[in-house]
Design a protein around this motif. Structure first.
Motif, PDB file in Angstrom:
ATOM      1  N   UNK A 139     108.594  44.507 -19.016  1.00  0.00           N
ATOM      2  CA  UNK A 139     108.146  45.524 -19.960  1.00  0.00           C
ATOM      3  C   UNK A 139     109.290  45.895 -20.892  1.00  0.00           C
ATOM      4  N   UNK A 140     109.534  45.042 -21.871  1.00  0.00           N
ATOM      5  CA  UNK A 140     110.612  45.267 -22.814  1.00  0.00           C
ATOM      6  C   UNK A 140     110.112  46.084 -23.992  1.00  0.00           C
ATOM      7  N   UNK A 141     111.035  46.802 -24.638  1.00  0.00           N
ATOM      8  CA  UNK A 141     110.699  47.556 -25.837  1.00  0.00           C
ATOM      9  C   UNK A 141     111.657  47.159 -26.948  1.00  0.00           C
ATOM     10  N   UNK A 142     111.179  47.272 -28.184  1.00  0.00           N
ATOM     11  CA  UNK A 142     111.970  46.885 -29.345  1.00  0.00           C
ATOM     12  C   UNK A 142     111.814  47.924 -30.435  1.00  0.00           C
ATOM     13  N   UNK A 143     112.937  48.302 -31.041  1.00  0.00           N
ATOM     14  CA  UNK A 143     112.901  49.258 -32.138  1.00  0.00           C
ATOM     15  C   UNK A 143     113.859  48.782 -33.231  1.00  0.00           C
ATOM     16  N   UNK A 144     113.387  48.779 -34.475  1.00  0.00           N
ATOM     17  CA  UNK A 144     114.259  48.477 -35.605  1.00  0.00           C
ATOM     18  C   UNK A 144     115.097  49.721 -35.867  1.00  0.00           C
ATOM     19  N   UNK A 145     116.410  49.548 -35.998  1.00  0.00           N
ATOM     20  CA  UNK A 145     117.305  50.676 -36.252  1.00  0.00           C
ATOM     21  C   UNK A 145     118.497  50.172 -37.054  1.00  0.00           C
ATOM     22  N   UNK A 146     118.529  50.513 -38.340  1.00  0.00           N
ATOM     23  CA  UNK A 146     119.604  50.026 -39.203  1.00  0.00           C
ATOM     24  C   UNK A 146     120.887  50.845 -39.074  1.00  0.00           C
ATOM     25  N   UNK A 147     120.911  51.780 -38.129  1.00  0.00           N
ATOM     26  CA  UNK A 147     122.114  52.583 -37.904  1.00  0.00           C
ATOM     27  C   UNK A 147     122.832  52.234 -36.609  1.00  0.00           C
ATOM     28  N   UNK A 148     122.408  51.159 -35.939  1.00  0.00           N
ATOM     29  CA  UNK A 148     123.051  50.794 -34.677  1.00  0.00           C
ATOM     30  C   UNK A 148     124.461  50.270 -34.932  1.00  0.00           C
ATOM     31  N   UNK A 149     125.297  50.412 -33.941  1.00  0.00           N
ATOM     32  CA  UNK A 149     126.665  49.896 -34.007  1.00  0.00           C
ATOM     33  C   UNK A 149     126.657  48.476 -33.447  1.00  0.00           C
TER      34      UNK A 149
END
Length: 103
Positions: free
Chosen positions: A2-12
């Protein structure tokens, strides 16, 4: 799994690298799945998506999907996208999540 994915252009993304894991797809399909990418447009990369990948245990990892030395390509052209992550396990988790979204 049960994986989840989120787009986040502020990740390091410090500490991520390429682990010889690629994804074949068109930019158009990726835009349909994740929205518009970051327009990098440097000498090696034009487009990039940054992600947070969450595993079954709630652990979060960062990864990015980017074109690398593909030159000029059409948005509907299937190209090789590189995956940057801290290890290949996370890169393969990202592939699994992309494939789930395509089904």
């Amino acid at each position: 799994m049960n994986l989840e994915l989120k787009v986040d252009f502020n990740v390091n993304l410090n500490g991520t690298s390429y682990h010889n894991v690629n994804y074949l797809c068109s930019k158009n399909i990726l835009v349909e799945l994740f929205g518009e990418p970051i327009f990098v447009n440097d000498s090696k990369t034009k487009y990039e998506w940054d992600f947070i990948v969450k595993d079954d245990d709630g652990n979060e990892y960062v990864a990015c999907l980017y074109d690398y030395k593909n030159g000029d390509f059409r948005d509907d052209e299937i190209i090789k996208w590189h995956i940057g992550s801290k290890n290949s396990r996370v890169a393969y988790m990202l592939i699994d999540l992309i494939n789930e979204k395509l089904i």
